[in-house]
Design a protein around this motif. Structure first.
Motif, short mmCIF file in Angstrom:
data_model
loop_
_atom_site.label_atom_id
_atom_site.label_comp_id
_atom_site.label_asym_id
_atom_site.label_seq_id
_atom_site.Cartn_x
_atom_site.Cartn_y
_atom_site.Cartn_z
N ASN A 1 -35.73 8.28 -20.72
CA ASN A 1 -35.83 9.04 -19.35
C ASN A 1 -34.66 9.65 -18.87
N LYS B 1 -47.50 -7.02 -18.43
CA LYS B 1 -47.01 -5.72 -18.17
C LYS B 1 -46.70 -4.91 -19.51
N SER C 1 -40.87 1.27 -15.56
CA SER C 1 -41.28 1.98 -14.41
C SER C 1 -40.69 1.21 -13.26
N SER C 2 -40.87 -0.24 -13.27
CA SER C 2 -40.39 -1.11 -12.25
C SER C 2 -38.96 -1.11 -12.18
N ILE D 1 -37.08 1.51 -12.38
CA ILE D 1 -36.92 2.94 -12.12
C ILE D 1 -37.39 2.83 -10.42
N GLU D 2 -38.48 2.31 -10.23
CA GLU D 2 -38.64 1.99 -8.71
C GLU D 2 -37.79 1.03 -8.00
N ILE D 3 -36.98 0.18 -8.63
CA ILE D 3 -35.92 -0.62 -7.79
C ILE D 3 -34.82 0.60 -7.49
N ASN E 1 -35.18 4.00 -7.31
CA ASN E 1 -35.62 4.72 -6.22
C ASN E 1 -35.66 4.34 -4.96
N ASN E 2 -35.78 2.96 -4.79
CA ASN E 2 -35.88 2.32 -3.48
C ASN E 2 -34.51 1.93 -3.13
N MET F 1 -37.52 -5.62 -2.20
CA MET F 1 -38.81 -5.51 -2.30
C MET F 1 -39.21 -6.70 -2.74
N LYS G 1 -41.81 -8.09 -4.24
CA LYS G 1 -42.22 -8.43 -5.41
C LYS G 1 -41.11 -8.56 -6.50
N TYR G 2 -39.91 -8.08 -6.31
CA TYR G 2 -38.66 -8.23 -7.09
C TYR G 2 -37.80 -9.02 -6.63
#
Ligand code: ATP
Ligand code: MG
Length: 182
Positions: A23, A144, A151-152, A154-156, A158-159, A164, A166-167
């Motif tokens: 990526n 998972k 993706s998780s 990358i989500e962290i 991007n946020n 969050m 869940k993390y």
């Protein structure tokens, strides 16, 4: 920003790093670079592994990576580097971790040692001693796919590493698993 991807051996750090690289992210393999640059103190005969000079590695990243956009450092010692800005701890239920470690072809003793480490939250405890709690994130990789874990991460990012639920660190607890061992 320097982000450590850490976790008990077998939690998928290297597999997930490959996806991150695909990526476009830069990922440094701590163990590989430590061997190449000879950031080593000696050899752990009992564990049949090299002992990394964490302080020297810390200086190396300070010199070469601070100020860069996003750089990941992956390896089960990466959380010990004081110069990392964020720490992502990969977690895996011991029953599934056993399967991952078996795929590595490790012997029963080495597998047990690592299952115990995961059960006792060893890496998370070490990370908490060095880094502020709000810089530490945990991802439960159990059930998972490797892509989903990447993706998780990358989500962290991007946020922007905002809170969050869940993390959040400290929610994962495998201690019930110990009853299956007796
Ligand atoms: N989420 C997952 N789903 C399926 N298989 C996985 C997952 N994570 C890891 N594995 C498998 O587990 C094995 C170990 O993974 P990997 O080598 O990436 O772990 P590691 O955390 O880098 O370990 P080490 O600290 O020893 O380098 C590999 O065979 C990998 O394919
Ligand atoms: Mg690895």
């Amino acid at each position: 920003m320097i982000i450590a991807i850490t976790g008990t051996p077998g939690t998928g750090k290297t597999s997930i790093s490959k996806i991150l690289q695909k990526n476009g992210f830069e990922v440094i393999d701590l163990n590989k670079v430590a061997c190449e640059k000879i950031f080593l103190i000696g050899r752990d005969e009992k564990r049949d592994s090299m002992i990394v000079d964490v302080e020297k590695f810390n200086e190396h990243i300070k010199k070469n990576y601070i100020g860069k956009n996003i750089v990941f450092i992956e390896g089960h010692l990466s959380h010990l580097l004081k110069n990392v800005d964020k720490v992502i701890v990969l977690r895996c239920h011991p029953a599934e971790l056993r399967k991952n470690l078996s795929k590595k072809g490790w012997n029963a003793k080495k597998i047990k040692e690592n299952l115990e480490a995961e059960l006792l939250d060893i890496i998370l405890c070490e990370a908490v001693e060095i880094h502020p709690k709000n810089n530490i994130f945990e991802i439960d990789t159990t059930s998972k796919s490797i892509d989903a874990v990447a993706s998780s991460i990358i989500e962290i990012i991007n946020n922007k590493f905002k809170n969050m639920k869940k993390y959040n660190m400290g929610k994962i607890d495998w201690s019930e698993e110990v009853f299956n061992w007796f």
